[in-house]
Motif scaffolding. Structure first.
Motif, PDB file in Angstrom:
ATOM      1  N   UNK A 137       0.858  -1.194   0.000  1.00  0.00           N
ATOM      2  CA  UNK A 137       0.000   0.000   0.000  1.00  0.00           C
ATOM      3  C   UNK A 137       0.890   1.239   0.000  1.00  0.00           C
ATOM      4  N   UNK A 138       0.382   2.335  -0.550  1.00  0.00           N
ATOM      5  CA  UNK A 138       1.191   3.555  -0.467  1.00  0.00           C
ATOM      6  C   UNK A 138       0.635   4.703  -1.273  1.00  0.00           C
ATOM      7  N   UNK A 139       0.984   5.903  -0.815  1.00  0.00           N
ATOM      8  CA  UNK A 139       0.827   7.115  -1.608  1.00  0.00           C
ATOM      9  C   UNK A 139       2.193   7.264  -2.273  1.00  0.00           C
ATOM     10  N   UNK A 140       2.336   6.681  -3.452  1.00  0.00           N
ATOM     11  CA  UNK A 140       3.663   6.503  -4.037  1.00  0.00           C
ATOM     12  C   UNK A 140       4.275   7.831  -4.499  1.00  0.00           C
ATOM     13  N   UNK A 141       5.590   8.025  -4.245  1.00  0.00           N
ATOM     14  CA  UNK A 141       6.261   9.229  -4.768  1.00  0.00           C
ATOM     15  C   UNK A 141       6.092   9.262  -6.293  1.00  0.00           C
ATOM     16  N   UNK A 142       5.540  10.353  -6.809  1.00  0.00           N
ATOM     17  CA  UNK A 142       5.154  10.374  -8.223  1.00  0.00           C
ATOM     18  C   UNK A 142       6.337  10.276  -9.171  1.00  0.00           C
ATOM     19  N   UNK A 143       7.502  10.739  -8.717  1.00  0.00           N
ATOM     20  CA  UNK A 143       8.643  10.725  -9.648  1.00  0.00           C
ATOM     21  C   UNK A 143       9.199   9.316  -9.885  1.00  0.00           C
ATOM     22  N   UNK A 144       8.803   8.342  -9.065  1.00  0.00           N
ATOM     23  CA  UNK A 144       9.277   6.963  -9.298  1.00  0.00           C
ATOM     24  C   UNK A 144       8.118   5.961  -9.321  1.00  0.00           C
ATOM     25  N   UNK A 145       6.882   6.459  -9.498  1.00  0.00           N
ATOM     26  CA  UNK A 145       5.737   5.548  -9.340  1.00  0.00           C
ATOM     27  C   UNK A 145       5.716   4.435 -10.390  1.00  0.00           C
ATOM     28  N   UNK A 146       6.116   4.753 -11.635  1.00  0.00           N
ATOM     29  CA  UNK A 146       6.133   3.694 -12.659  1.00  0.00           C
ATOM     30  C   UNK A 146       7.198   2.650 -12.316  1.00  0.00           C
ATOM     31  N   UNK A 147       8.343   3.109 -11.783  1.00  0.00           N
ATOM     32  CA  UNK A 147       9.392   2.155 -11.381  1.00  0.00           C
ATOM     33  C   UNK A 147       8.908   1.263 -10.224  1.00  0.00           C
ATOM     34  N   UNK A 148       8.074   1.836  -9.352  1.00  0.00           N
ATOM     35  CA  UNK A 148       7.513   1.041  -8.250  1.00  0.00           C
ATOM     36  C   UNK A 148       6.617  -0.068  -8.806  1.00  0.00           C
ATOM     37  N   UNK A 149       5.866   0.261  -9.867  1.00  0.00           N
ATOM     38  CA  UNK A 149       5.019  -0.759 -10.506  1.00  0.00           C
ATOM     39  C   UNK A 149       5.878  -1.899 -11.038  1.00  0.00           C
ATOM     40  N   UNK A 150       7.026  -1.558 -11.637  1.00  0.00           N
ATOM     41  CA  UNK A 150       7.907  -2.610 -12.152  1.00  0.00           C
ATOM     42  C   UNK A 150       8.515  -3.438 -11.015  1.00  0.00           C
ATOM     43  N   UNK A 151       8.725  -2.801  -9.870  1.00  0.00           N
ATOM     44  CA  UNK A 151       9.202  -3.532  -8.681  1.00  0.00           C
ATOM     45  C   UNK A 151       8.127  -4.541  -8.249  1.00  0.00           C
ATOM     46  N   UNK A 152       6.870  -4.122  -8.278  1.00  0.00           N
ATOM     47  CA  UNK A 152       5.776  -5.024  -7.905  1.00  0.00           C
ATOM     48  C   UNK A 152       5.691  -6.174  -8.918  1.00  0.00           C
ATOM     49  N   UNK A 153       5.968  -5.894 -10.183  1.00  0.00           N
ATOM     50  CA  UNK A 153       6.000  -6.970 -11.181  1.00  0.00           C
ATOM     51  C   UNK A 153       7.114  -7.967 -10.884  1.00  0.00           C
ATOM     52  N   UNK A 154       8.247  -7.461 -10.385  1.00  0.00           N
ATOM     53  CA  UNK A 154       9.341  -8.361  -9.971  1.00  0.00           C
ATOM     54  C   UNK A 154       8.862  -9.315  -8.874  1.00  0.00           C
ATOM     55  N   UNK A 155       8.019  -8.796  -7.994  1.00  0.00           N
ATOM     56  CA  UNK A 155       7.537  -9.568  -6.841  1.00  0.00           C
ATOM     57  C   UNK A 155       6.181 -10.222  -7.097  1.00  0.00           C
ATOM     58  N   UNK A 156       5.771 -10.268  -8.368  1.00  0.00           N
ATOM     59  CA  UNK A 156       4.374 -10.601  -8.684  1.00  0.00           C
ATOM     60  C   UNK A 156       3.898 -11.931  -8.097  1.00  0.00           C
ATOM     61  N   UNK A 157       4.802 -12.889  -7.926  1.00  0.00           N
ATOM     62  CA  UNK A 157       4.375 -14.186  -7.392  1.00  0.00           C
ATOM     63  C   UNK A 157       4.042 -14.113  -5.904  1.00  0.00           C
ATOM     64  N   UNK A 158       4.470 -13.042  -5.253  1.00  0.00           N
ATOM     65  CA  UNK A 158       4.266 -12.924  -3.803  1.00  0.00           C
ATOM     66  C   UNK A 158       3.294 -11.815  -3.412  1.00  0.00           C
ATOM     67  N   UNK A 159       2.972 -10.916  -4.344  1.00  0.00           N
ATOM     68  CA  UNK A 159       2.068  -9.795  -4.011  1.00  0.00           C
ATOM     69  C   UNK A 159       0.620 -10.255  -4.170  1.00  0.00           C
ATOM     70  N   UNK A 160      -0.125 -10.241  -3.060  1.00  0.00           N
ATOM     71  CA  UNK A 160      -1.514 -10.732  -3.128  1.00  0.00           C
ATOM     72  C   UNK A 160      -2.512  -9.597  -3.344  1.00  0.00           C
ATOM     73  N   UNK A 161      -2.056  -8.342  -3.155  1.00  0.00           N
ATOM     74  CA  UNK A 161      -2.924  -7.186  -3.391  1.00  0.00           C
ATOM     75  C   UNK A 161      -2.050  -5.940  -3.323  1.00  0.00           C
ATOM     76  N   UNK A 162      -2.406  -4.924  -4.109  1.00  0.00           N
ATOM     77  CA  UNK A 162      -1.741  -3.623  -3.990  1.00  0.00           C
ATOM     78  C   UNK A 162      -2.810  -2.547  -4.097  1.00  0.00           C
TER      79      UNK A 162
END
Length: 251
Positions: A100-125
């Motif tokens: 969960x987060x109010x993501x820093x806008x200057x890196x928010x797309x990179x955060x999405x790619x980080x979540x894709x890296x962890x996709x097998x373990x992320x049950x909700x965002x």
């Protein structure tokens, strides 16, 4: 104890209690045991998250001043803050977890790619993004804003566009509108040749989005495969499933 806002870190802190409560309400619709908050900043969301029963909580915060402030204001956070950039953090829990987060806008797309890296373990965002980024993640084929992020996220997650948030809900007010979206692992998974092949195909296709797939992706397929009708289309006309199926025909 006070803190300053750092423009360089894209900091716009949420101050609207209703928005905070709505985010937490959406979050608690998904059952979870492990929760990581990205960029807690001044703790607007954190104070609600700490009240959730039976949850292992961690927060990732890069800004040293905010880390000090949070530990001072919420003593129960003493050993729960990871003082790093989310882009450099290893997986925060061994088991599956929610983000969960109010993501820093200057890196928010990179955060999405980080979540894709962890996709097998992320049950909700549940995350707050600049409105344009949220729209891009949720976009369907045929839309002008449909692109790499849309396809890659939707291949692994169902995207729910939850609600928009006005500039006045933040300190300082950003110059852009914001929106909150939810990602849940797809109910029906899509098979791809491999993550690497699929990512490569999608990125190559959209790099020259004005060209047909035949011209944009000719380096990835044999001449015979390129004769198929689908290659006369442009990338934005292909569905996520189309891309997934094409990945199996790559050289």
């Amino acid at each position: 104890m006070n803190y300053t806002l750092k423009k360089s870190l894209g900091q716009h802190f949420l101050k609207d209690e209703n928005v905070c409560r709505n985010i937490v309400a959406e979050l608690t619709k998904c059952p979870f045991k492990n929760l990581v908050e990205v960029g807690p900043g001044g703790g607007a969301l954190t104070k609600y998250l700490l009240q959730l029963p039976d949850v292992h909580f961690k927060a990732v915060e890069l800004d040293e001043e905010k880390v000090t402030y949070l530990k001072h204001t919420y003593p129960q956070l003493q050993d729960k803050i990871i003082h790093q950039s989310i882009l450099d953090v290893g997986k925060p829990f061994q088991d599956r977890f929610t983000v969960v987060g109010n993501f820093p806008y200057n890196i928010s797309t990179q955060i999405v790619f980080k979540i894709l890296e962890w996709k097998d373990d992320v049950e909700c965002m549940v995350g707050m993004f600049q409105k344009e980024v949220a729209q891009r993640i949720a976009a369907k084929e045929g839309s002008k804003v449909y692109g790499v992020t849309s396809v890659l996220v939707q291949a692994y997650f169902d995207v729910v566009y939850l609600f928009e948030v006005s500039e006045q809900s933040f300190t300082p007010p950003p110059k852009v509108k914001s929106a909150v979206i939810k990602l849940l692992p797809r109910k029906e998974s899509i098979a791809v040749k491999s993550d690497k092949a699929f990512f490569s195909l999608v990125k190559t296709a959209f790099q020259q989005r004005r060209k047909t797939m035949r011209n944009a992706c000719k380096s990835l397929f044999s001449p015979e495969v390129l004769q198929q009708d689908i290659f006369a289309k442009r990338a934005e006309q292909l569905s996520v499933t189309d891309f997934a199926q094409l990945s199996f025909q790559m050289q």
